[in-house]
Motif scaffolding. Structure first.
Motif, PDB file in Angstrom:
ATOM      1  N   ASP A  49      21.780   0.478   2.263  1.00 57.78           N
ATOM      2  CA  ASP A  49      20.993   1.690   2.040  1.00 57.78           C
ATOM      3  C   ASP A  49      21.518   2.836   2.910  1.00 57.78           C
ATOM      4  N   PHE A  82      22.357   5.733   2.242  1.00 57.94           N
ATOM      5  CA  PHE A  82      22.136   7.076   1.697  1.00 57.94           C
ATOM      6  C   PHE A  82      20.721   7.147   1.156  1.00 57.94           C
ATOM      7  N   GLN A  83      20.264   8.370   1.013  1.00 58.03           N
ATOM      8  CA  GLN A  83      18.978   8.583   0.356  1.00 58.03           C
ATOM      9  C   GLN A  83      19.204   9.534  -0.821  1.00 58.03           C
ATOM     10  N   CYS A  84      19.285  10.848  -0.527  1.00 64.01           N
ATOM     11  CA  CYS A  84      19.440  11.782  -1.648  1.00 64.01           C
ATOM     12  C   CYS A  84      20.785  11.633  -2.329  1.00 64.01           C
ATOM     13  N   GLY A  85      21.799  11.202  -1.591  1.00 68.20           N
ATOM     14  CA  GLY A  85      23.097  10.948  -2.211  1.00 68.20           C
ATOM     15  C   GLY A  85      24.054  12.119  -2.198  1.00 68.20           C
ATOM     16  N   PHE A  86      23.624  13.246  -1.670  1.00 69.01           N
ATOM     17  CA  PHE A  86      24.481  14.433  -1.749  1.00 69.01           C
ATOM     18  C   PHE A  86      25.650  14.351  -0.774  1.00 69.01           C
ATOM     19  N   CYS A  87      25.388  13.884   0.432  1.00 65.99           N
ATOM     20  CA  CYS A  87      26.473  13.775   1.409  1.00 65.99           C
ATOM     21  C   CYS A  87      27.291  12.517   1.194  1.00 65.99           C
ATOM     22  N   THR A  88      26.830  11.642   0.291  1.00 61.07           N
ATOM     23  CA  THR A  88      27.372  10.292   0.166  1.00 61.07           C
ATOM     24  C   THR A  88      28.856  10.244  -0.206  1.00 61.07           C
ATOM     25  N   ARG A 120      21.297  14.851   6.270  1.00 63.62           N
ATOM     26  CA  ARG A 120      20.003  15.425   6.636  1.00 63.62           C
ATOM     27  C   ARG A 120      18.853  14.462   6.342  1.00 63.62           C
ATOM     28  N   CYS A 121      19.063  13.549   5.411  1.00 67.25           N
ATOM     29  CA  CYS A 121      18.008  12.557   5.159  1.00 67.25           C
ATOM     30  C   CYS A 121      17.851  11.624   6.367  1.00 67.25           C
ATOM     31  N   GLY A 122      18.872  11.542   7.188  1.00 67.89           N
ATOM     32  CA  GLY A 122      18.799  10.673   8.362  1.00 67.89           C
ATOM     33  C   GLY A 122      19.103   9.222   8.048  1.00 67.89           C
ATOM     34  N   ARG A 176      18.811   0.692  -4.343  1.00 70.94           N
ATOM     35  CA  ARG A 176      18.509   1.846  -5.204  1.00 70.94           C
ATOM     36  C   ARG A 176      19.140   1.686  -6.584  1.00 70.94           C
ATOM     37  N   LYS A 203      25.469   7.274  -7.342  1.00 72.14           N
ATOM     38  CA  LYS A 203      25.624   8.122  -6.154  1.00 72.14           C
ATOM     39  C   LYS A 203      26.877   7.765  -5.358  1.00 72.14           C
ATOM     40  N   MET A 222      14.429  12.880  -4.550  1.00 73.59           N
ATOM     41  CA  MET A 222      15.199  13.664  -3.578  1.00 73.59           C
ATOM     42  C   MET A 222      15.703  12.755  -2.470  1.00 73.59           C
ATOM     43  N   GLY A 223      15.749  11.459  -2.780  1.00 72.61           N
ATOM     44  CA  GLY A 223      16.255  10.518  -1.802  1.00 72.61           C
ATOM     45  C   GLY A 223      15.200   9.550  -1.310  1.00 72.61           C
TER      46      GLY A 223
END
Lengths: 171, 352, 750
Positions: free
Chosen positions: A97, A99-105, A145-147, C24, C30, C476-477
């Motif tokens: 896990d 990543f969360q939002c996946g943008f920086c992934t 930023r999601c941490g 996920r 992603k 949003m994550g």
């Protein structure tokens, strides 16, 4: 002004003509080659979301002028998986896990691939706590930023150790 | 980013000629220049791409014991170069404490020397800045000044130089090799960067078109390999500019200091090196008292350029004392996992 | 076109449902770069737009060099107040407290730095960006008001989402007078900016009076409503696609000005337009967490029981709109005291309007309250954890309502045990590590309300045993793609691998707002209800069909599991979905469901999630540099849908708490109102190397009242408690109490 540019992107020769010398590698990939996996988070080399490998080394694609890289070989997140088979780093990010939002992934993953190569070339191990600290430092050019840092570090360490073990078996 | 003409130079002579044209700028990795261009801070009319120039990307130990570092050697390559890591460990440590791995993989040696200040007012085209526009005034004075200078500043500019690499280079007395229309010359790094004085727009001794071709570490710099550290105090554990940093190197002979090298970063518009501070250590017993004396000599004359940076004077003193203490203890056998960090001496936190 | 991935199937290897730690579902997209974010949308004929923004904080634009921009090769149009498309509605008109005023080129006035004042549209991004620079605006500048001392404070009409600014009970002055020990302390928290990694991006395309917009949104229905009003078109003419948000944290809750400007630009040029905010563009028109100055006065008796708690907050809203950070809310919730006063005052400053930012109110308020509680405990000579237990609120202070559930004692106990709290010396500056670094331990209590909004969903179950749920929910994550699938799969009684989830589009039933830590409760509740409707109809068919083994069991007498309906009282009697539907001559059953808060339960119970965060910091005794070395959080938030994702939410929140305590700080020059760090190099958020060893304990909590699923939110609570715990640990390490956040090394040099 039109400027021819030859790149090898994910092993494939891509010829393009830039209308403008201002185009960064990131915008060439995203807007001209439609490889939108690499992300733009800051456009100033401050977040790492655009990390790609150029001639095998991870860099910030937003701070590289495309014309200057004529002839270079570029690896992006789109080139990692082999068909449906994920690259071990990609699989590790899912399993841990990372990543969360996946943008920086995509940037995190390309940075991790680059880091693991750097550590291998330098003969560095990922065997103990100190090496985890080394991974944390080595991944610090990629903001999340999601941490999700705990999962990111776990994923990178797991992938690096798996690669090292595979290397030992092969040797 | 303004439109510019793009030239890829094939030889140093060609580059120097092209860059002598008014408005021209050299492009190497571009990690600082492109950022400045995106912000409208730099608006060159022509970029002279020097990345394909031959012969500038090597680290070459010389017969006389000096080491020539090509201008285009990438920060990460320099840090990982076995000769550099072994002979000038604090150079490697400073490099690895700078920026991020991605930036280190791109940024070049000469580019590091020539990077511009991080002063927020310099970066804000709407703020008057004597660096950007001579005579315009300095908006930083009276503003937010936590990162600003406590040494060597003037009423025209209170900016600091952000480099990590330059700090140990200054301590080790590096020479900067410059190609210009009239030929080549070398300049001691201590003379390469200019203090702001009444011309903050003149940041280095480079004349228009001049190209840094190499940085040379002199033979005597190799003597400090056993006792050399770079220490960087910062607001994040990584990926942050130095609040204050110090490079400290010693030779120890029979329990006494043979020679000492010291420089501070983050306190002035150039790495801060003072002969008296090193002299104070020469021949002294390496102890807290000697280190404190040297630190005091190094920051002598320091004065806050704003109320928010007064703390940097005391912090600089302490950073020097700590860096000397670490140097005395000896260069670690392996590069710390957190290079140059106050947290790097945690037991076991080392890597190859 | 690359895939937008509105349909996701769970990969092999994951079987399960609610409570299972599934990875996920959208993970493969992603990690391969195939998950398409708004800025990745590249329709044919696309133009690029760039914002020109104000470099003053107050005044007027008196000139723009439009001709210079237009001359730049590739520039197609320059949109200014002179030619911006007419709007059907004044963007300063307020429909309600959640309609925020937007700057949409309606006039020349400048109300904050970085306000958009023109848009340049060009064939390339490079041309648009340079065109914006070439506009070189001229201004008539007024002196800006910046900071909490900008003007005399006033009492705002409402704070946060409209709560009263002043609440309390008893007599605080009397309580303080009676106290055996008292503290008074002023804490300051700075303005902070959301800084989602994904900048606000919008790709807008018009077809007549129909608008298609790809943009990240935490509230699709509200965004459609806002756009419909501004453009004077029916909501059905607007389609917003938002399958993924690259982080929101509140900044994408209400549509922002630049997202609307993209639509206006596309209308102006008659071609699709992409406008992606540059990072610096996000410091102004997208909201922020307002600065606060919180004065806390506490008194305690000889046993350490609080005799009074006075929590006064001064905060700032913009000169032109209202959002007042409800920092005192935590004092409504956490500690029992007979005399309690919570007050909020405001000033107006020349910045963009503040907005909800991850744990609005609770983050700022708990940072101050948890430090004050620590200071009070010290004044009483008590262990800070013991002090919190002595003052444990058995019922919600002020309202007196019982909690729907509150496992905070278990959080304290489990967190303390895991952390090793019992070894903590009472006095500061007592611990060092092997390297001589100062070590300190601190604790903070976490709390966040269990909110719920309104949502609806559609579910379908097909004869082949597969199912689909459709809801305009947003990921949003936080993990909505996965958590909602788990809820739906259990509701439909099928394996999650047989389930397709469609979400992230405004064309779908409203998923409500992805915010307030309420999305799983809200969207999950709707999905659950829709699935229940499907199963009810299926059960009706089966139990009234004499050919079915379930005949006569009654709707309530069957359960759905593994693609079958099963008799509750005799599990040997069951029938597959396919068999039931085949006899009924149907190939599918579709149902809809809604979810909203139960007013009766809301009235009867106080509903909050709780937690306890324990922090260990190390501080260099000479250099002051700080590093958090360990964080243990124990949280109770009702039922856990997916422990893997919940743990990640807690970790993320705790990192935000660390960031709050040690890093984040938007710096403005008070002379100009301009930002000094509107970038990610100087506006610090933690990097990977700042990450401590972290643990999150998911404390068991059953809540029969909170909502149908029994879930509370987990997305925001991790920040609360953490910032205070770290500040307290810094004190414990150094003996220095820093009351102005973030705590930086210069404060600890001594």
């Amino acid at each position: 002004m039109s400027i021819p540019l030859r790149l090898t992107v994910n092993g494939e020769r891509r010829d393009l003509v830039l209308e403008d010398p201002r185009v960064t590698l990131l915008d060439a990939l995203r807007e001209r080659l439609h490889l939108t996996g690499s992300k733009k988070g800051c456009d100033r080399g401050q977040c790492g979301a655009c990390t790609v490998l150029v001639d095998g080394r991870r860099i910030n694609a937003c701070l590289a002028l495309a014309v200057s890289l004529d002839g270079a070989s570029v690896e992006t997140v789109e080139g990692l998986a082999n068909g449906d088979a994920l690259h071990p780093v990609q699989a590790a990010f899912i399993a841990h896990d990372g990543f969360q939002c996946g943008f920086c992934t995509p940037g995190q993953i390309m940075s991790a691939v680059g880091l693991i190569r750097e550590m291998r070339e330098a003969g560095e191990s990922v065997g103990d706590a100190a090496d985890v600290e080394r991974v944390r430092e080595g991944m610090s050019g990629n903001l999340c930023r999601c941490g999700a840092y705990a999962g990111i570090t776990e994923a990178v360490v797991a992938a690096a150790r798996a690669e090292a073990q595979a290397g030992e078996k092969a040797a | 980013m303004n439109l510019f003409a793009y030239t890829r130079a094939a030889s140093i002579a060609e580059a120097v000629t092209a860059a002598a044209e008014p408005g021209a700028a050299y492009l190497a990795a571009g990690t600082n220049l492109l950022d400045l261009m995106k912000g409208g801070i730099a608006t060159p009319s022509r970029l002279v791409d020097i990345t394909r120039l031959p012969g500038l990307d090597a680290v070459e130990p010389q017969p006389d014991g000096s080491t020539r570092i090509g201008a285009l050697v990438r920060n990460s390559d320099l840090a990982r170069n076995a000769h550099v890591a072994k002979t000038y460990p604090m150079v490697a440590e400073a490099l690895l404490a700078g920026a991020s791995a991605q930036l280190r993989n791109a940024a070049t040696t000469a580019g590091n020397l020539l990077q511009r200040t991080r002063c927020a007012y310099f970066y804000d085209p709407a703020s008057p800045c004597n660096k950007r526009e001579p005579g315009a005034g300095c908006q930083a004075i009276g503003g937010a000044t936590r990162i600003h200078a406590v040494l060597g500043w003037s009423e025209h500019c209170i900016a600091t130089h952000p480099s990590d690499l330059c700090v140990p280079l200054a301590a080790l007395g590096a020479q900067v090799e410059i190609a210009e229309a009239g030929g080549r010359r070398t300049v001691p790094i201590g003379d390469f960067h200019r203090l702001p004085s009444d011309h903050p727009e003149r940041e280095t001794v480079l004349e228009p078109g001049a190209l840094v071709t190499a940085v040379i570490l002199p033979p005597e710099a190799a003597a400090f390999s056993g006792h050399a550290r770079y220490l960087k105090v910062r607001d994040r554990t990584s990926y942050a500019f130095a609040t204050v940093s110090a490079a400290a190197a010693l030779t120890l002979e029979n329990g006494r200091i043979g020679a000492a090298r010291l420089a501070l970063g983050g306190v002035a518009l150039k790495p801060w090196r003072v002969a008296e501070a090193e002299d104070a250590l020469t021949g002294a017993t390496p102890d807290a008292e000697a280190f404190s004396k040297a630190a005091a000599a190094l920051v002598a004359g320091a004065k806050p350029s704003g109320p928010e940076n007064a703390f940097k004077i005391e912090l600089a003193r302490r950073t020097v004392v700590r860096a000397l203490t670490l140097a005395q203890a000896g260069t670690p056998a392996r590069m710390p996992a957190l290079p140059a960090s106050p947290f790097s001496h945690a037991a076991g936190a080392l890597h190859a | 076109m690359p895939e937008t991935a509105p349909r996701i199937r769970q990969g092999a290897g994951n079987v399960g449902s609610i409570g299972a730690p599934l990875t996920r579902r959208e993970g493969p997209l992603k990690v391969t770069g195939r998950a398409l974010f708004a800025a990745d949308t590249l329709p044919p004929g696309l133009l690029h737009a760039a914002l020109c923004t104000a470099r003053i904080a107050r005044g007027r634009v008196t000139g723009l060099d439009v001709a210079a921009a237009e001359r730049h090769p590739g520039v197609v149009a320059v949109m200014t107040p002179d030619n911006a498309p007419t709007l059907a509605k004044d963007p300063d008109a307020k429909d309600g407290p959640f309609t925020f005023r937007l700057d949409l080129l309606q006039n020349a006035s400048v109300r904050y730095a970085n306000q958009p004042i023109a848009v340049v549209i060009a064939e390339t991004l490079e041309a648009a960006t340079e065109g914006a620079r070439l506009l070189a605006p001229r201004y008539e500048t007024e002196t800006p008001r910046i900071g909490l001392d900008a003007e005399a404070p006033f009492t705002p009409p409402g704070i946060g989402i409209g709560q009263p600014p002043d609440e309390g009970h008893g007599d605080v002055e009397a309580g303080l007078a009676d106290a055996a020990a008292r503290i008074e302390a002023v804490y300051e928290t700075p303005a902070q900016y959301h800084n989602a990694m994904e900048p606000h991006a919008a790709v807008a395309e018009w077809d007549g009076d129909r608008l298609t917009l790809h943009t990240p949104s935490q509230g699709l229905t509200a965004a459609v409503g806002r756009l419909a009003g501004l453009f004077g078109i029916p909501p059905k003419n607007i389609r917003i696609e938002s399958p993924y948000l690259g982080g929101g944290f509140g900044s994408k809750g209400a549509i922002s000005g630049p997202q609307v400007l993209a639509c206006m630009a596309a209308r102006l040029v008659g071609r699709p337009v992409k406008l992606v905010a540059r990072r610096e563009n996000m410091y102004g028109p997208m909201g922020h967490r307002a600065e606060t100055r919180q004065t806390l006065r506490l008194g305690a008796d000889a046993d350490g029981k609080l005799t009074a708690l006075d929590h006064h907050t001064l905060t700032a809203s913009s000169r032109f709109d209202d959002f007042f950070e409800p920092a005192g809310g935590v004092s409504h919730t956490l500690y029992a005291t007979p005399n309690l006063s919570v007050r909020h005052r405001g000033v107006r400053v020349d910045t963009g309007t503040p907005l909800f930012m991850r744990a609005p109110g609770e983050a700022t308020g708990s940072a101050a309250l948890e430090s004050a509680i620590d200071e009070m405990a010290i004044a009483c000579g008590m262990d800070p954890l013991e002090f919190r237990l002595v003052n444990y609120a058995e019922v919600e202070p002020i309202s007196g309502r019982p909690f729907s559930s509150k496992a905070l004692r278990a959080c304290y106990a489990q967190g303390a045990a895991r952390f090793g709290w019992e070894k903590r010396p009472l006095q500061p500056r007592q611990m060092r590590d092997a390297d001589g670094l100062l070590v300190g331990w601190g604790v903070g209590t976490a709390t966040f309300p269990a909110l719920m909004f309104e949502a609806e969903a559609r579910a379908e179950l097909r004869a082949d045993g597969t199912g689909t749920v459709v809801i305009g929910a947003q990921d949003m994550g936080q993990g909505a793609w996965t958590a909602l699938a788990q809820i739906a799969a259990d509701g439909l009684g099928i394996d999650i691998a047989q389930l397709t989830v469609e979400m992230g589009s405004s064309t779908q039933p409203s998923g409500g707002i992805a915010g307030g830590s309420a999305h799983t409760a809200t969207a999950g509740g709707a999905v659950h209800a829709a699935a229940q409707a499907v199963i009810a109809e299926l059960a009706q068919i089966a139990t009234t069909d004499s050919a079915s083994p379930l005949y006569g069991a009654g709707n309530a007498g069957v359960i759905a599991r593994a693609g079958r309906l099963i008799r509750r009282d005799d599990e040997s009697r069951s029938e597959s979905v396919g068999e039931i539907l085949a006899r009924a001559g149907r190939d599918r059953i579709t149902g809809t469901g809604k979810a909203s808060a139960d007013p009766a339960a809301q009235k009867s119970y106080a509903m909050h999630a709780h937690g306890a965060v324990f922090a260990e910091v190390k501080v260099d005794p000479d250099l002051g540099q700080i590093r958090v070395s360990r964080l243990v959080g124990a949280f109770a938030a009702g039922r856990v849908i997916n422990p893997r994702l919940v743990q990640s939410q807690y970790f993320g929140g705790m990192i935000w708490g660390l960031s709050f305590a040690l890093h984040e700080h938007a710096a403005l020059d008070p002379r100009t109102g301009r930002f000094l760090n509107d970038n990610l190099g100087e506006y610090h958020v933690p990097v990977n190397a700042d990450t401590p060893a972290m643990e999150a304990i998911l404390v068991h909590e059953d809540d029969p009242h909170v909502n149908a699923l029994g879930v509370k939110g987990v997305g925001e609570i991790g920040i609360t408690g953490t910032a205070g715990a770290i500040a307290n640990a810094v004190w414990h390490a150094t003996g220095v109490r820093v009351r102005e956040l973030p705590i930086t090394l210069d404060r600890l040099l001594g």
